[in-house]
Design a protein around this motif. Sequence first.
Motif, mmCIF file in Angstrom:
data_model
loop_
_atom_site.group_PDB
_atom_site.id
_atom_site.type_symbol
_atom_site.label_atom_id
_atom_site.label_comp_id
_atom_site.label_asym_id
_atom_site.label_seq_id
_atom_site.Cartn_x
_atom_site.Cartn_y
_atom_site.Cartn_z
ATOM 1 N N HIS A 1 44.851 12.424 35.314
ATOM 2 C CA HIS A 1 43.740 12.175 34.388
ATOM 3 C C HIS A 1 44.224 12.221 32.938
ATOM 4 N N ILE A 2 44.997 13.252 32.611
ATOM 5 C CA ILE A 2 45.504 13.395 31.245
ATOM 6 C C ILE A 2 46.452 12.246 30.907
ATOM 7 N N CYS A 3 47.320 11.897 31.846
ATOM 8 C CA CYS A 3 48.263 10.795 31.607
ATOM 9 C C CYS A 3 47.515 9.485 31.366
ATOM 10 N N ALA A 157 38.385 7.598 25.819
ATOM 11 C CA ALA A 157 39.765 8.045 26.022
ATOM 12 C C ALA A 157 40.184 9.036 24.944
ATOM 13 N N THR A 158 39.797 8.763 23.698
ATOM 14 C CA THR A 158 40.146 9.653 22.592
ATOM 15 C C THR A 158 39.512 11.025 22.775
ATOM 16 N N GLY A 159 38.214 11.023 23.090
ATOM 17 C CA GLY A 159 37.530 12.296 23.292
ATOM 18 C C GLY A 159 38.089 13.072 24.465
ATOM 19 N N SER A 160 38.407 12.363 25.556
ATOM 20 C CA SER A 160 38.957 13.025 26.734
ATOM 21 C C SER A 160 40.310 13.659 26.434
ATOM 22 N N PHE A 161 41.123 12.957 25.651
ATOM 23 C CA PHE A 161 42.451 13.477 25.313
ATOM 24 C C PHE A 161 42.353 14.676 24.375
ATOM 25 N N LEU A 162 41.577 14.548 23.314
ATOM 26 C CA LEU A 162 41.503 15.616 22.315
ATOM 27 C C LEU A 162 40.778 16.850 22.830
ATOM 28 N N GLN A 164 41.145 18.263 25.684
ATOM 29 C CA GLN A 164 41.984 19.103 26.533
ATOM 30 C C GLN A 164 42.399 20.362 25.772
ATOM 31 N N ARG A 165 42.289 21.507 26.404
ATOM 32 C CA ARG A 165 42.544 22.775 25.714
ATOM 33 C C ARG A 165 43.946 22.843 25.127
ATOM 34 N N ARG A 166 44.938 22.425 25.884
ATOM 35 C CA ARG A 166 46.312 22.496 25.392
ATOM 36 C C ARG A 166 46.528 21.546 24.225
ATOM 37 N N VAL A 167 45.943 20.364 24.335
ATOM 38 C CA VAL A 167 46.066 19.394 23.244
ATOM 39 C C VAL A 167 45.375 19.922 21.996
ATOM 40 N N MET A 168 44.187 20.465 22.171
ATOM 41 C CA MET A 168 43.431 20.991 21.043
ATOM 42 C C MET A 168 44.183 22.130 20.357
ATOM 43 N N ALA A 169 44.766 23.021 21.162
ATOM 44 C CA ALA A 169 45.517 24.141 20.593
ATOM 45 C C ALA A 169 46.768 23.648 19.870
ATOM 46 N N PHE A 170 47.450 22.660 20.441
ATOM 47 C CA PHE A 170 48.683 22.144 19.847
ATOM 48 C C PHE A 170 48.413 21.426 18.533
ATOM 49 N N LEU A 171 47.269 20.743 18.443
ATOM 50 C CA LEU A 171 46.965 19.933 17.262
ATOM 51 C C LEU A 171 46.152 20.672 16.201
ATOM 52 N N GLY A 172 45.897 21.949 16.424
ATOM 53 C CA GLY A 172 45.280 22.719 15.349
ATOM 54 C C GLY A 172 43.887 23.231 15.600
ATOM 55 N N GLY A 173 43.398 23.155 16.830
ATOM 56 C CA GLY A 173 42.100 23.728 17.136
ATOM 57 C C GLY A 173 40.981 22.709 17.198
ATOM 58 N N PRO A 174 39.746 23.197 17.317
ATOM 59 C CA PRO A 174 38.586 22.311 17.517
ATOM 60 C C PRO A 174 38.378 21.276 16.416
#
Length: 215
Positions: A1-3, A157-162, A164-174
């Motif tokens: 799903h993430i891929c 697709a953008t919302g689904s990707f951003l 993701q908890r790991r993606v959100m944490a890596f990119l600076g939070g909510p």
Amino acid sequence: HICGGVVGLLSGIAAMSFRKGSSRHRVAGNVFFFAMLTMASTAAYLGNLFGGASALYLVTTGWLTARRREGETTIFDWGALLFGLAVGVPIVTDGLRIASGSIPPKPGVPVGMILFLGSVVLVAAAGDLRMLVRGGGFGRQRIARHLWRMCFGLFIATGSFLAQRRVMAFLGGPKIMLLAPLPLLLMIFWLIRVRFKNAYERKSVTSGDVHALPT
């Protein structure tokens, strides 16, 4: 799903960046379509049935619009109309029931987003009915149909990707979710351009390929 979401996000951005009518635009658009099919089907499998079905419906009907000649319809379009209604009506119904307190809210999903998604699907279904009554898509309406459905797929697709908890944490939070509406802003820009730019005043080329039109 993430891929699927990552590939869909990157290929969707690429498709919007490349010149319309170029081979790179077509390739990126096809990659985006199949990536979104992967993301939507896995989302439905993981439990987000209506979200996955909405993405599948919008992207498939948008992609097929670009593959057909003007005025061309098939039995698939009637099936797509019924599918859109079967997806949109339950989503809006759930949203209204949540808003009225009849059923508990869905964790992490604002009721406003549920109603928004359901309304978009129903608007798309109404567009399907209008196209079928008119005997197919023509001119700027056909281009706009392809454009907004694919752009809304990119928004999903953008919302689904951003999200993701790991993606959100890596990119600076909510706060990174502030980028999620960007595809909708790009969609509005392109729809305005299609509506008013002189290059889109002429009819579609006889080959019937939306991608062959100039930008």
